[in-house]
Scaffold this motif. Structure first.
Motif, PDB file in Angstrom:
ATOM      1  N   ALA A   1       0.812  -1.214   0.000  1.00  0.00           N
ATOM      2  CA  ALA A   1       0.000   0.000   0.000  1.00  0.00           C
ATOM      3  C   ALA A   1       0.848   1.268   0.000  1.00  0.00           C
ATOM      4  N   ILE A   2       2.161   1.142   0.293  1.00  0.00           N
ATOM      5  CA  ILE A   2       3.046   2.314   0.318  1.00  0.00           C
ATOM      6  C   ILE A   2       4.324   2.019  -0.480  1.00  0.00           C
ATOM      7  N   PRO A   3       4.186   1.646  -1.751  1.00  0.00           N
ATOM      8  CA  PRO A   3       5.353   1.193  -2.524  1.00  0.00           C
ATOM      9  C   PRO A   3       6.423   2.251  -2.719  1.00  0.00           C
ATOM     10  N   ASP A   4       6.048   3.514  -2.727  1.00  0.00           N
ATOM     11  CA  ASP A   4       7.004   4.579  -3.015  1.00  0.00           C
ATOM     12  C   ASP A   4       7.504   5.290  -1.770  1.00  0.00           C
ATOM     13  N   ALA A   5       7.137   4.792  -0.597  1.00  0.00           N
ATOM     14  CA  ALA A   5       7.575   5.431   0.646  1.00  0.00           C
ATOM     15  C   ALA A   5       9.068   5.211   0.862  1.00  0.00           C
ATOM     16  N   PRO A   6       9.745   6.139   1.520  1.00  0.00           N
ATOM     17  CA  PRO A   6      11.160   5.944   1.842  1.00  0.00           C
ATOM     18  C   PRO A   6      11.336   4.729   2.764  1.00  0.00           C
ATOM     19  N   PRO A   7      12.531   4.118   2.766  1.00  0.00           N
ATOM     20  CA  PRO A   7      12.765   2.938   3.601  1.00  0.00           C
ATOM     21  C   PRO A   7      12.418   3.140   5.067  1.00  0.00           C
TER      22      PRO A   7
ATOM     23  N   ASP B   1      21.985  -1.503  -2.192  1.00  0.00           N
ATOM     24  CA  ASP B   1      21.763  -1.193  -3.609  1.00  0.00           C
ATOM     25  C   ASP B   1      20.413  -0.531  -3.842  1.00  0.00           C
ATOM     26  N   GLY B   2      19.985   0.265  -2.869  1.00  0.00           N
ATOM     27  CA  GLY B   2      18.721   0.970  -3.002  1.00  0.00           C
ATOM     28  C   GLY B   2      17.497   0.119  -2.804  1.00  0.00           C
ATOM     29  N   GLU B   3      17.686  -1.151  -2.465  1.00  0.00           N
ATOM     30  CA  GLU B   3      16.563  -2.070  -2.273  1.00  0.00           C
ATOM     31  C   GLU B   3      16.435  -2.436  -0.808  1.00  0.00           C
ATOM     32  N   LEU B   4      15.221  -2.438  -0.316  1.00  0.00           N
ATOM     33  CA  LEU B   4      14.938  -2.798   1.067  1.00  0.00           C
ATOM     34  C   LEU B   4      14.523  -4.259   1.102  1.00  0.00           C
TER      35      LEU B   4
ATOM     36  N   THR C   1      21.662 -15.926  -2.846  1.00  0.00           N
ATOM     37  CA  THR C   1      21.792 -14.829  -3.806  1.00  0.00           C
ATOM     38  C   THR C   1      22.098 -13.518  -3.100  1.00  0.00           C
ATOM     39  N   ARG C   2      21.433 -13.289  -1.969  1.00  0.00           N
ATOM     40  CA  ARG C   2      21.673 -12.042  -1.237  1.00  0.00           C
ATOM     41  C   ARG C   2      23.090 -11.985  -0.694  1.00  0.00           C
ATOM     42  N   TRP C   3      23.565 -13.104  -0.158  1.00  0.00           N
ATOM     43  CA  TRP C   3      24.916 -13.107   0.388  1.00  0.00           C
ATOM     44  C   TRP C   3      25.962 -12.922  -0.714  1.00  0.00           C
ATOM     45  N   LYS C   4      25.733 -13.500  -1.865  1.00  0.00           N
ATOM     46  CA  LYS C   4      26.663 -13.317  -2.981  1.00  0.00           C
ATOM     47  C   LYS C   4      26.734 -11.842  -3.384  1.00  0.00           C
ATOM     48  N   ALA C   5      25.604 -11.150  -3.243  1.00  0.00           N
ATOM     49  CA  ALA C   5      25.541  -9.744  -3.642  1.00  0.00           C
ATOM     50  C   ALA C   5      26.138  -8.818  -2.589  1.00  0.00           C
TER      51      ALA C   5
END
Length: 222
Positions: free
Chosen positions: A38-44, A82-85, A97-101
């Motif tokens: 419901a708040i996709p564009d909200a800051p982290p 990387d800007g992703e929460l 995958t997350r640990w590799k990144a």
């Protein structure tokens, strides 16, 4: 005054207990995915604080037969990289995958906090905020990563790592509040309680001073 922790996290509970508190644990049934949707564009910071507030409010409004004055604390942690929460990976492939990144890099562990003062079953006052701590990740070998994944620990924690558990072997350092990385920032909770006119010392269970170590008499014994 009764204290309620609106979280199933054993790590958060351990932090509070080590800090002199003994909260009652009540877990909410908040649909986190729906709330975030419901708040996709909200800051982290707003996202995690919204989740924390929803959890605390749901628990505060649930009838449990207790009539005494109550403080409810809700938290929600996610890793910003990387800007992703990102939250809990839930499965081995996602955690791998997350640990590799993130291996050899830094991310920001962001935790939303909500503290509610409940009197006679009604929410009287609310204080909310967030804390962020930079985490510098090490680079586990492939064998170490697979061993860590096999424990199941990284599947059920935000960002696929812990500081106070097995994941601590693969964290090179942090910049900021360590308790926030574990899941609940004691400095922030103290400030939020203060905004409600409450001190954490008001919530302490009877503290016992640790016994001094039985060192032989000698240098520094005065």
């Amino acid at each position: 005054m009764r204290l309620v922790l609106a979280s199933a996290s054993p790590a958060r509970l351990a932090v509070l207990r080590a800090a002199g508190l003994d909260p009652v644990v009540r877990v909410s049934d908040v649909d986190e995915d729906a709330l975030l949707g419901a708040i996709p564009d909200a800051p982290p910071a707003e996202k995690v604080t919204t989740l924390a507030g929803a959890k605390a409010t749901t628990v505060a409004r649930a009838p449990d037969g207790a009539a005494e004055e109550t403080v409810v604390i809700g938290c929600d942690s996610m890793l910003l990289i990387d800007g992703e929460l990102v939250g809990k990976p839930h499965d081995v492939d996602t955690a791998r995958t997350r640990w590799k990144a993130m291996a050899g890099r830094s991310g920001e562990l962001v935790t939303g906090h909500a503290v509610l003062h409940v009197v006679d079953g009604e929410i009287e006052r609310v204080a909310e905020g967030h804390a962020a701590t930079t985490v510098r990740f090490g680079t586990p070998t492939d064998a170490e990563l697979e061993a860590y994944l096999a424990t199941g620990e990284p599947l059920v924690v935000a960002g696929a790592f812990t500081l106070d558990g097995l994941g601590g072997w693969f964290v090179d350092g942090i910049d900021g509040d360590p308790s926030n990385v574990i899941g609940i920032s004691l400095p922030l909770v103290r400030r939020l309680l203060g905004a409600l006119g409450i001190s954490p010392t008001d919530l302490w269970t009877t503290p016992r001073a640790p016994s001094p170590p039985d060192y032989p008499r000698g240098h520094g014994s005065h």
